[in-house]
Scaffold this motif. Structure first.
Motif, PDB file in Angstrom:
ATOM      1  N   ASP A 257       0.669  -0.896  -0.201  1.00  0.00           N
ATOM      2  CA  ASP A 257       0.162  -0.213   0.207  1.00  0.00           C
ATOM      3  C   ASP A 257       1.034   0.911  -0.060  1.00  0.00           C
ATOM      4  OD1 ASP A 257      -1.529   2.090   0.904  1.00  0.00           O
ATOM      5  OD2 ASP A 257      -2.432   1.071   2.071  1.00  0.00           O
ATOM      6  N   ILE A 258       0.602   2.191  -1.185  1.00  0.00           N
ATOM      7  CA  ILE A 258       1.760   3.616  -1.070  1.00  0.00           C
ATOM      8  C   ILE A 258       1.140   4.175  -1.151  1.00  0.00           C
ATOM      9  CG2 ILE A 258       3.832   1.955  -2.327  1.00  0.00           C
ATOM     10  CD1 ILE A 258       3.470   2.958  -4.567  1.00  0.00           C
ATOM     11  N   ARG A 259      -0.388   4.503  -0.655  1.00  0.00           N
ATOM     12  CA  ARG A 259      -1.509   6.422  -0.527  1.00  0.00           C
ATOM     13  C   ARG A 259      -0.320   6.503  -0.272  1.00  0.00           C
ATOM     14  NH1 ARG A 259      -6.878   3.750   2.151  1.00  0.00           N
ATOM     15  NH2 ARG A 259      -5.387   2.483   2.888  1.00  0.00           N
ATOM     16  N   TYR A 260       0.402   6.461   0.394  1.00  0.00           N
ATOM     17  CA  TYR A 260       0.592   7.834   2.048  1.00  0.00           C
ATOM     18  C   TYR A 260       2.123   7.914   1.656  1.00  0.00           C
ATOM     19  CZ  TYR A 260      -3.797   7.054   3.953  1.00  0.00           C
ATOM     20  OH  TYR A 260      -4.966   6.687   3.593  1.00  0.00           O
ATOM     21  N   GLY A 261       2.588   7.632   0.352  1.00  0.00           N
ATOM     22  CA  GLY A 261       4.424   7.738  -0.380  1.00  0.00           C
ATOM     23  C   GLY A 261       4.764   6.899  -1.148  1.00  0.00           C
ATOM     24  N   GLY A 262       6.605   6.813  -1.120  1.00  0.00           N
ATOM     25  CA  GLY A 262       6.711   5.995  -1.011  1.00  0.00           C
ATOM     26  C   GLY A 262       6.979   4.936  -2.054  1.00  0.00           C
ATOM     27  N   SER A 263       7.786   3.780  -2.069  1.00  0.00           N
ATOM     28  CA  SER A 263       7.017   2.516  -2.704  1.00  0.00           C
ATOM     29  C   SER A 263       7.838   1.305  -1.641  1.00  0.00           C
ATOM     30  CB  SER A 263       9.168   2.017  -3.448  1.00  0.00           C
ATOM     31  OG  SER A 263       9.015   3.054  -3.681  1.00  0.00           O
TER      32      SER A 263
END
Length: 301
Positions: free
Chosen positions: A116-122
């Motif tokens: 889950d990358i909804r809040y940034g990052g990989s």
């Protein structure tokens, strides 16, 4: 010479509050630097006045204050080729949001334990960080939260979560939460600003000569109460913490990242044993036993 970059964002009310305190407060003297960063004016700390903290720390360290127009959790490019600084440590001055809306001052590392990358990052990537830096950030927030106007604020460490994850510089987030009202409280912005500078001074004193033991954590809930207690009461520093609800997403690569992306050598794996159920333990223990690092329980200290 170690360079620190404090990162603030125009898209974050709490971040703007903290930045304003750096610029206008009598506790700090930030001067305009000759270059810009992210198309905004870059500032350099020339002196500061916080209790008995010694300005001589600036003889061996440079502290810069930058402003981006991007959301902090999605800041994937420092664009250092457009400026003349090369920071060794990043401190993000950020807002914190929670469903409870409980006022809080917080510190944490960043990373994603699953896809889950909804809040940034990989996906399944954690950032670089430092256990010593996080420890001093937490203790500095405690130190500077004594203002009566902050009596309703809790001081917390959060588990590792959200982005950015791909920057090649160790980082922590220091946050002011947890809703619009809190983000704009002047005393809270001042407390976080002071705590950030104290974090830098405390970290600079101990980074090369520390007898603190270094751990990475597993288990427990989002605000990591057992790890907070461990840091407050013992000579232990902790960087990355994977909470109980992500344990079964861990694999060998995740554990390797926790070891290799921590700036200091890891002395042991720390388990909140009661904060893990039997299935969590069955998944986690064989992974950890593949590494030549001692396994300890938080209750053992």
């Amino acid at each position: 010479m170690t360079q620190f970059l404090i990162i603030t964002s125009n898209k974050d009310a709490a971040s703007r509050n903290i930045k304003d305190k750096f610029i206008i407060s009598n506790n700090f003297k930030f001067e305009r630097h000759r270059s810009k960063w992210h198309n905004n004016q870059l500032y350099k700390l020339e002196s500061f006045f916080i209790d008995k903290t010694d300005n001589r720390i600036l003889d061996d360290n440079e502290v810069f204050l930058g402003l981006t127009n991007e959301r902090l959790i999605f800041l994937n490019d420092l664009k250092l080729d457009q400026t003349d600084i090369n920071p060794d440590i990043l401190i993000f001055a950020s807002r914190h949001s929670s469903k409870s809306g409980k006022p809080a001052l917080l510190v944490h590392t960043t990373g994603n334990w699953k896809g889950d990358i909804r809040y940034g990052g990989s996906k399944k990537i954690i950032s670089k960080s430092s256990a010593l830096l996080l420890r001093e950030g937490y203790l500095s927030l405690i130190e500077h939260s004594s203002n009566p106007k902050l009596r309703k604020f809790s001081i917390d460490i959060e588990v590792t979560h959200h982005g950015p994850t791909d920057l090649d510089v160790p980082l922590i987030f220091m946050e002011l939460g947890s809703d619009t009202r809190d983000w704009n409280i002047s005393a809270a912005g001042q407390a976080v600003a002071k705590a950030i500078i104290s974090t830098i001074t405390r970290y600079s004193r101990i980074k090369e000569d520390s007898n603190l033991k270094i751990g990475v954590g597993f288990g427990g809930t989002h605000y990591a109460p057992q790890f907070q207690k461990l840091i407050r009461k013992h000579d232990i520093a902790v960087s990355f913490i994977c909470p109980k609800y992500f344990i079964r997403y861990l694999d060998q690569n995740c554990i390797t990242q926790m070891i290799e992306k921590n700036k200091e050598p890891v002395d042991f794996f720390l388990l909140d044993w009661k904060g893990l159920n039997s299935k969590d333990k069955d998944h986690l223990m064989p992974l950890l036993e593949d590494f030549d690092i001692p396994i300890k329980k938080t209750k053992d200290f």
